[in-house]
Write a protein that holds these residues in place. Sequence first.
Motif, PDB file in Angstrom:
ATOM      1  N   GLN A   1       0.860  -1.171   0.000  1.00 15.33           N
ATOM      2  CA  GLN A   1       0.000   0.000   0.000  1.00 15.33           C
ATOM      3  C   GLN A   1       0.900   1.226   0.000  1.00 15.33           C
ATOM      4  O   GLN A   1       2.006   1.185   0.550  1.00 15.33           O
ATOM      5  CB  GLN A   1      -0.853  -0.032   1.265  1.00 15.33           C
ATOM      6  CG  GLN A   1      -2.103   0.763   1.234  1.00 15.33           C
ATOM      7  CD  GLN A   1      -2.941   0.500   2.481  1.00 15.33           C
ATOM      8  OE1 GLN A   1      -2.404   0.346   3.571  1.00 15.33           O
ATOM      9  NE2 GLN A   1      -4.246   0.447   2.320  1.00 15.33           N
ATOM     10  N   MET A   2       0.433   2.287  -0.584  1.00 13.21           N
ATOM     11  CA  MET A   2       1.197   3.533  -0.562  1.00 13.21           C
ATOM     12  C   MET A   2       0.783   4.337   0.669  1.00 13.21           C
ATOM     13  O   MET A   2      -0.398   4.586   0.898  1.00 13.21           O
ATOM     14  CB  MET A   2       0.950   4.347  -1.830  1.00 13.21           C
ATOM     15  CG  MET A   2       1.505   3.700  -3.083  1.00 13.21           C
ATOM     16  SD  MET A   2       3.267   3.343  -3.002  1.00 13.21           S
ATOM     17  CE  MET A   2       3.948   4.976  -3.081  1.00 13.21           C
ATOM     18  N   ASP A   3       1.775   4.708   1.478  1.00 14.80           N
ATOM     19  CA  ASP A   3       1.549   5.538   2.662  1.00 14.80           C
ATOM     20  C   ASP A   3       2.220   6.873   2.385  1.00 14.80           C
ATOM     21  O   ASP A   3       3.389   7.045   2.678  1.00 14.80           O
ATOM     22  CB  ASP A   3       2.147   4.844   3.892  1.00 14.80           C
ATOM     23  CG  ASP A   3       1.817   5.578   5.182  1.00 14.80           C
ATOM     24  OD1 ASP A   3       0.793   6.291   5.204  1.00 14.80           O
ATOM     25  OD2 ASP A   3       2.589   5.454   6.155  1.00 14.80           O
ATOM     26  N   GLY A   4       1.459   7.792   1.786  1.00 18.43           N
ATOM     27  CA  GLY A   4       2.054   9.037   1.313  1.00 18.43           C
ATOM     28  C   GLY A   4       2.868   8.724   0.072  1.00 18.43           C
ATOM     29  O   GLY A   4       2.334   8.272  -0.931  1.00 18.43           O
ATOM     30  N   ASP A   5       4.185   8.936   0.144  1.00 20.37           N
ATOM     31  CA  ASP A   5       5.052   8.604  -0.988  1.00 20.37           C
ATOM     32  C   ASP A   5       5.897   7.367  -0.700  1.00 20.37           C
ATOM     33  O   ASP A   5       6.806   7.043  -1.444  1.00 20.37           O
ATOM     34  CB  ASP A   5       5.965   9.792  -1.327  1.00 20.37           C
ATOM     35  CG  ASP A   5       6.846  10.211  -0.160  1.00 20.37           C
ATOM     36  OD1 ASP A   5       6.550   9.807   0.978  1.00 20.37           O
ATOM     37  OD2 ASP A   5       7.824  10.942  -0.400  1.00 20.37           O
ATOM     38  N   LYS A   6       5.563   6.653   0.395  1.00 21.76           N
ATOM     39  CA  LYS A   6       6.321   5.470   0.799  1.00 21.76           C
ATOM     40  C   LYS A   6       5.476   4.207   0.617  1.00 21.76           C
ATOM     41  O   LYS A   6       4.293   4.189   0.956  1.00 21.76           O
ATOM     42  CB  LYS A   6       6.740   5.608   2.267  1.00 21.76           C
ATOM     43  CG  LYS A   6       7.715   4.565   2.729  1.00 21.76           C
ATOM     44  CD  LYS A   6       8.183   4.844   4.148  1.00 21.76           C
ATOM     45  CE  LYS A   6       9.162   3.776   4.576  1.00 21.76           C
ATOM     46  NZ  LYS A   6       9.504   3.868   5.973  1.00 21.76           N
ATOM     47  N   LYS A   7       6.097   3.146   0.059  1.00 21.37           N
ATOM     48  CA  LYS A   7       5.418   1.867  -0.132  1.00 21.37           C
ATOM     49  C   LYS A   7       5.607   1.029   1.126  1.00 21.37           C
ATOM     50  O   LYS A   7       6.730   0.818   1.561  1.00 21.37           O
ATOM     51  CB  LYS A   7       6.031   1.161  -1.342  1.00 21.37           C
ATOM     52  CG  LYS A   7       5.320  -0.076  -1.791  1.00 21.37           C
ATOM     53  CD  LYS A   7       6.000  -0.601  -3.054  1.00 21.37           C
ATOM     54  CE  LYS A   7       5.339  -1.834  -3.564  1.00 21.37           C
ATOM     55  NZ  LYS A   7       6.017  -2.356  -4.756  1.00 21.37           N
TER      56      LYS A   7
ATOM     57  N   ALA B   1      -4.941 -10.073   6.536  1.00 21.29           N
ATOM     58  CA  ALA B   1      -5.920 -10.556   7.505  1.00 21.29           C
ATOM     59  C   ALA B   1      -6.493  -9.412   8.355  1.00 21.29           C
ATOM     60  O   ALA B   1      -7.681  -9.380   8.654  1.00 21.29           O
ATOM     61  CB  ALA B   1      -5.317 -11.619   8.398  1.00 21.29           C
ATOM     62  N   THR B   2      -5.627  -8.485   8.753  1.00 19.11           N
ATOM     63  CA  THR B   2      -6.054  -7.425   9.666  1.00 19.11           C
ATOM     64  C   THR B   2      -6.072  -6.035   9.041  1.00 19.11           C
ATOM     65  O   THR B   2      -6.681  -5.129   9.578  1.00 19.11           O
ATOM     66  CB  THR B   2      -5.124  -7.381  10.895  1.00 19.11           C
ATOM     67  OG1 THR B   2      -3.796  -7.112  10.458  1.00 19.11           O
ATOM     68  CG2 THR B   2      -5.172  -8.670  11.668  1.00 19.11           C
ATOM     69  N   GLY B   3      -5.358  -5.864   7.946  1.00 19.73           N
ATOM     70  CA  GLY B   3      -5.234  -4.538   7.322  1.00 19.73           C
ATOM     71  C   GLY B   3      -4.209  -3.674   8.015  1.00 19.73           C
ATOM     72  O   GLY B   3      -4.055  -2.496   7.706  1.00 19.73           O
ATOM     73  N   LYS B   4      -3.473  -4.244   8.966  1.00 21.31           N
ATOM     74  CA  LYS B   4      -2.484  -3.519   9.753  1.00 21.31           C
ATOM     75  C   LYS B   4      -1.191  -3.293   8.942  1.00 21.31           C
ATOM     76  O   LYS B   4      -0.745  -4.177   8.237  1.00 21.31           O
ATOM     77  CB  LYS B   4      -2.176  -4.327  11.008  1.00 21.31           C
ATOM     78  CG  LYS B   4      -1.200  -3.700  11.948  1.00 21.31           C
ATOM     79  CD  LYS B   4      -0.983  -4.592  13.164  1.00 21.31           C
ATOM     80  CE  LYS B   4       0.163  -4.079  13.998  1.00 21.31           C
ATOM     81  NZ  LYS B   4       0.488  -4.998  15.077  1.00 21.31           N
ATOM     82  N   VAL B   5      -0.639  -2.099   9.038  1.00 23.85           N
ATOM     83  CA  VAL B   5       0.634  -1.783   8.391  1.00 23.85           C
ATOM     84  C   VAL B   5       1.764  -2.466   9.161  1.00 23.85           C
ATOM     85  O   VAL B   5       1.848  -2.357  10.380  1.00 23.85           O
ATOM     86  CB  VAL B   5       0.875  -0.256   8.317  1.00 23.85           C
ATOM     87  CG1 VAL B   5       2.242   0.052   7.768  1.00 23.85           C
ATOM     88  CG2 VAL B   5      -0.205   0.410   7.471  1.00 23.85           C
ATOM     89  N   ILE B   6       2.623  -3.217   8.442  1.00 24.33           N
ATOM     90  CA  ILE B   6       3.658  -3.989   9.081  1.00 24.33           C
ATOM     91  C   ILE B   6       4.917  -3.163   9.353  1.00 24.33           C
ATOM     92  O   ILE B   6       5.480  -3.216  10.426  1.00 24.33           O
ATOM     93  CB  ILE B   6       4.011  -5.237   8.233  1.00 24.33           C
ATOM     94  CG1 ILE B   6       2.772  -6.122   8.124  1.00 24.33           C
ATOM     95  CG2 ILE B   6       5.163  -5.998   8.830  1.00 24.33           C
ATOM     96  CD1 ILE B   6       2.835  -7.130   7.013  1.00 24.33           C
ATOM     97  N   ASP B   7       5.353  -2.384   8.350  1.00 24.76           N
ATOM     98  CA  ASP B   7       6.572  -1.576   8.572  1.00 24.76           C
ATOM     99  C   ASP B   7       6.433  -0.179   8.025  1.00 24.76           C
ATOM    100  O   ASP B   7       5.613   0.105   7.214  1.00 24.76           O
ATOM    101  CB  ASP B   7       7.791  -2.251   7.967  1.00 24.76           C
ATOM    102  CG  ASP B   7       7.629  -2.643   6.507  1.00 24.76           C
ATOM    103  OD1 ASP B   7       8.501  -3.302   5.994  1.00 24.76           O
ATOM    104  OD2 ASP B   7       6.598  -2.295   5.892  1.00 24.76           O
TER     105      ASP B   7
END
Length: 103
Positions: free
Chosen positions: A85-91, A97-103
């Motif tokens: 997923q793109m978080d701003g300009d960072k992948k 399963a949870t939709g939680k961002v891992i790193d």
Amino acid sequence: MSAMKIKKGDTVKVIAGKDKGKEGKVLAVNVKDNTVIVENVNMVTKHNKPSAANQAGGISTKEAALHISNVMLVVDGKATRVGFQMDGDKKVRVAKATGKVID
């Protein structure tokens, strides 16, 4: 080349093979061969010849590589698939399963 879904230091669960069900920490990732080495999983014996460094020789055990498709990332104690997923300009990696961002 696409980004790897599993990285060094991740906790993974083996989903296929002789060590199915075991969990461990990823010690190394080989991007070229799509393999991972997991701590205390897929142990093989190596017969060592006596040498200057190892006077006695003998039999030692070490971890062998597993194909990356045979392991799943563990997030919060649950094995999950990984997406991006793109978080701003960072992948970033995201647990399916949870939709939680891992790193």
